[in-house]
Write a protein that holds these residues in place. Structure first.
Motif, short mmCIF file in Angstrom:
data_model
loop_
_atom_site.label_atom_id
_atom_site.label_comp_id
_atom_site.label_asym_id
_atom_site.label_seq_id
_atom_site.Cartn_x
_atom_site.Cartn_y
_atom_site.Cartn_z
N GLN A 76 -24.39 -1.72 -4.88
CA GLN A 76 -22.99 -2.08 -5.01
C GLN A 76 -22.16 -0.83 -4.86
O GLN A 76 -22.33 0.12 -5.64
N MET A 77 -21.25 -0.83 -3.90
CA MET A 77 -20.45 0.36 -3.61
C MET A 77 -18.98 0.02 -3.84
O MET A 77 -18.43 -0.84 -3.16
N ASN A 78 -18.38 0.68 -4.81
CA ASN A 78 -16.97 0.48 -5.13
C ASN A 78 -16.19 1.75 -4.86
O ASN A 78 -16.76 2.84 -4.73
N SER A 79 -14.87 1.61 -4.81
CA SER A 79 -13.99 2.77 -4.59
C SER A 79 -14.46 3.61 -3.41
O SER A 79 -14.56 4.84 -3.50
N LEU A 80 -14.75 2.95 -2.32
CA LEU A 80 -15.30 3.64 -1.16
C LEU A 80 -14.31 4.64 -0.58
O LEU A 80 -13.09 4.42 -0.59
N LYS A 81 -14.86 5.73 -0.05
CA LYS A 81 -14.08 6.81 0.54
C LYS A 81 -14.52 6.99 2.00
O LYS A 81 -15.66 6.65 2.35
N GLN B 277 -11.75 -0.73 4.18
CA GLN B 277 -10.72 0.28 3.96
C GLN B 277 -11.07 1.13 2.73
O GLN B 277 -11.79 0.66 1.83
N ALA B 278 -10.56 2.32 2.71
CA ALA B 278 -10.76 3.19 1.56
C ALA B 278 -10.29 2.48 0.29
O ALA B 278 -9.25 1.82 0.29
N GLY B 279 -11.09 2.62 -0.76
CA GLY B 279 -10.81 1.94 -2.01
C GLY B 279 -11.48 0.59 -2.13
O GLY B 279 -11.50 -0.01 -3.22
N GLY B 280 -12.02 0.11 -1.04
CA GLY B 280 -12.68 -1.20 -1.03
C GLY B 280 -14.11 -1.14 -1.53
O GLY B 280 -14.60 -0.09 -1.97
N SER B 281 -14.77 -2.29 -1.43
CA SER B 281 -16.14 -2.42 -1.93
C SER B 281 -17.03 -3.10 -0.91
O SER B 281 -16.55 -3.90 -0.08
N LEU B 282 -18.30 -2.78 -0.98
CA LEU B 282 -19.33 -3.47 -0.21
C LEU B 282 -20.58 -3.56 -1.08
O LEU B 282 -20.81 -2.69 -1.93
N ARG B 283 -21.39 -4.57 -0.81
CA ARG B 283 -22.70 -4.65 -1.47
C ARG B 283 -23.77 -4.72 -0.38
O ARG B 283 -23.79 -5.66 0.42
N LEU B 284 -24.64 -3.73 -0.40
CA LEU B 284 -25.77 -3.71 0.52
C LEU B 284 -26.97 -4.40 -0.14
O LEU B 284 -27.17 -4.27 -1.35
N SER B 285 -27.72 -5.09 0.69
CA SER B 285 -28.96 -5.72 0.22
C SER B 285 -30.12 -5.21 1.05
O SER B 285 -29.95 -4.86 2.23
N CYS B 286 -31.29 -5.19 0.45
CA CYS B 286 -32.51 -4.78 1.15
C CYS B 286 -33.60 -5.76 0.76
O CYS B 286 -34.04 -5.77 -0.40
N ALA B 287 -34.00 -6.58 1.70
CA ALA B 287 -35.05 -7.57 1.46
C ALA B 287 -36.40 -6.97 1.83
O ALA B 287 -36.56 -6.40 2.92
N ALA B 288 -37.37 -7.11 0.92
CA ALA B 288 -38.70 -6.53 1.13
C ALA B 288 -39.75 -7.61 1.30
O ALA B 288 -39.69 -8.66 0.67
N SER B 289 -40.72 -7.32 2.13
CA SER B 289 -41.87 -8.21 2.29
C SER B 289 -43.11 -7.36 2.45
O SER B 289 -43.04 -6.18 2.78
N GLY B 290 -44.26 -7.95 2.19
CA GLY B 290 -45.51 -7.22 2.30
C GLY B 290 -46.08 -6.92 0.94
O GLY B 290 -46.21 -7.79 0.10
N ARG B 291 -46.37 -5.65 0.72
CA ARG B 291 -46.94 -5.19 -0.54
C ARG B 291 -46.10 -5.65 -1.71
O ARG B 291 -44.92 -5.92 -1.57
#
Length: 123
Positions: free
Chosen positions: A82-87, A13-27
Motif C-alpha cells: 500500500q503506497m500513500n502520499s506518493l511523490k 498524481q503526487a499525494g495519491g495512493s496505489l496498492r500493488l499486489s503480487c500473486a504467488a504460485s508454486g512453492r
C-alpha cells in the motif's frame, strides 16, 4: 520454484495512493519471506519493503517509511504494498520478490522475482 505476478501499478498524481499486489504460485507461499524492490530509470534496483513468513516482521526503506505498508495474505498467496502520499521520486518499476531464507533487505538474498509493474507519479 515460486512464480510471482505483480499488478496494480499505474499513473497517479503526487499525494495519491496505489496498492500493488503480487500473486504467488508454486512453492508454499507461507514459508517464503517476501519483499518489494524498485528500479527507476538510470538507477540501480533498491529495496523498498520486506515482510516475514507470518507477517510479524516488516522492514522499510527510510525513503518510504510512514508512507508505504507491506502486508500479506497467506490464504490468498498474495503480498501487498500500500503506497500513500506518493511523490514523483517514487516513480519506478516495482518488483515483488521471494527470499531464499529469512526476511532481508538484501536483493541478492532473493531467489524469485516477478516481471515488475510500472508506477508513475506526476507532479
Amino acid at each position: 520454484q515460486v512464480h510471482l505476478v505483480e499488478s496494480g501499478g499505474g499513473l497517479v498524481q503526487a499525494g495519491g495512493s496505489l496498492r500493488l499486489s503480487c500473486a504467488a504460485s508454486g512453492r508454499t507461499f507461507s514459508s517464503t519471506a517476501m519483499g518489494w524492490f524498485r528500479q527507476a530509470p538510470g538507477k540501480e534496483r533498491e529495496f523498498v519493503a520486506a515482510i516475514s513468513r507470518n507477517g510479524s516482521i516488516r522492514y522499510y526503506a527510510d525513503s518510504v517509511k510512514g508512507r508505504f505498508t507491506i502486508s500479506r495474505d497467506n490464504a490468498q498467496n498474495t503480498v501487498y504494498l500500500q503506497m500513500n502520499s506518493l511523490k514523483p521520486e517514487d516513480t519506478a518499476i516495482y518488483y515483488c520478490a521471494g527470499a531464499r531464507g529469512p526476511t532481508t533487505i538484501i536483493a541478492t538474498m532473493y531467489a524469485y522475482w516477478g516481471q515488475g509493474t510500472q508506477v508513475t507519479v506526476s507532479s
